[in-house]
Design an enzyme around this catalytic site. Sequence first.
Site, short mmCIF file in Angstrom:
data_model
loop_
_atom_site.label_atom_id
_atom_site.label_comp_id
_atom_site.label_asym_id
_atom_site.label_seq_id
_atom_site.Cartn_x
_atom_site.Cartn_y
_atom_site.Cartn_z
N GLY A 220 80.34 60.89 -59.82
CA GLY A 220 80.16 62.33 -59.82
C GLY A 220 79.61 62.79 -61.16
N CYS A 247 82.36 54.86 -61.94
CA CYS A 247 81.67 55.91 -62.68
C CYS A 247 82.64 57.04 -63.05
CB CYS A 247 80.47 56.39 -61.89
SG CYS A 247 79.25 57.26 -62.90
N TYR A 292 79.45 59.93 -70.27
CA TYR A 292 80.78 59.87 -70.89
C TYR A 292 81.31 58.45 -70.74
CZ TYR A 292 80.70 64.96 -70.99
OH TYR A 292 80.38 66.26 -71.25
N HIS A 332 77.67 50.90 -61.37
CA HIS A 332 77.54 51.13 -59.93
C HIS A 332 77.35 49.80 -59.20
CE1 HIS A 332 77.26 55.52 -59.25
NE2 HIS A 332 76.99 55.53 -60.53
N ASP A 334 77.35 49.47 -56.10
CA ASP A 334 76.59 49.75 -54.89
C ASP A 334 75.10 49.54 -55.11
OD1 ASP A 334 75.74 52.99 -55.47
OD2 ASP A 334 77.51 52.21 -56.46
#
Length: 366
Positions: A220, A247, A292, A332, A334
Amino acid sequence: MTKKRYLVLADSGIYEGNAFGGEVSCTGELVFNTGMTGYQESITDQSYNGEILMFTYPLIGNYGINFDDDESVTPRTAGVVVHELARKVSNWRSQMNLDKFLKQHQIPGISGIDTRELTKIVRAQGTMKAALVNTVEEAQDFIHGGLKTTLTTLVEQSTTQNAYPNPNSGKRIVVIDFGLKHSILRELAQRQCNVTVLPATATAKQVLNYQPDGVFLSNGPGDPKNVPNALEMIRTVETQVPLFGICLGHQLFALANGADTFKMKFGHRGFNHPVREIATNRIDFTAQNHGYAVAADSVEQTDLLVTHQEINDETIEGLRHKKYPAFSVQFHPDAAPGPHDASYLFDEFLDNIDSFQRQRRVSTHA
């Protein structure tokens, strides 16, 4: 005649280029992505909500846009900056060009910019506020504080408002949507997971009411400290069922367990970031998109163990709980777009569920 557009930096730099995409002006943080491909997946990634996305690869748009590769239905990337916009599209899967796609979603773009020069500036000075505007007067207005950026409600904008299923025949997984990429649902579907997606505001009671075998915390946008309501949910859920976060989900998992996060100078956004698994020294090349990170010194006094580390800057890329079957990664797995080196982590999540259920059956019959 090509219409002009202006990229304005908070330090008063003004760059003239050619307009494409939406006709509106926008403000946001200027960030850069180093990927050679994957512009569609990046633009539709909710993690770019509120950001002006600059691509360092010199030619963008050459293989067009197709609906199958969208990572969300409504992209919220604030604006797009490229060196050269491809004049012709060549791909049998293409359904429209990038200019038309951005027009449909009212996302402004600018081309004819020396993106590598700008990338050097961002790397030296850090991520900065910027604007894409259509007149010199608007540019001056931004420099003098007339155009503001709003960065506090990004997850609220990106999350689903209602629960919805992605049904299958396997393990019951609840996904908490902080800005969910469709590729995560694809990975879970490939493993026959029976998924229910819940909003970012879901409470622990609401999550557990679905009797999940496991819980997934999605990616997000924005600062994880702007999502404080998720922390109590995570603290409760991780004691009840296996949990996996990526994430932003990784950062929230860290905050929920007493660690801290910090804003990086310019973040990691690209598909070639090498990550080392500390226990095995395995090296994976990973896709990343975050501004971040978890502060290393803050982990020491928690029940978290650092499992992965970025090779280039040694930032934390993975955590595991010492007491509960819960873990997270910053990158990630994915991999849409990007390398598939780390997709095994979805299997590891399901293995955790199997082990947890076996242990629970043993303790029940003991």
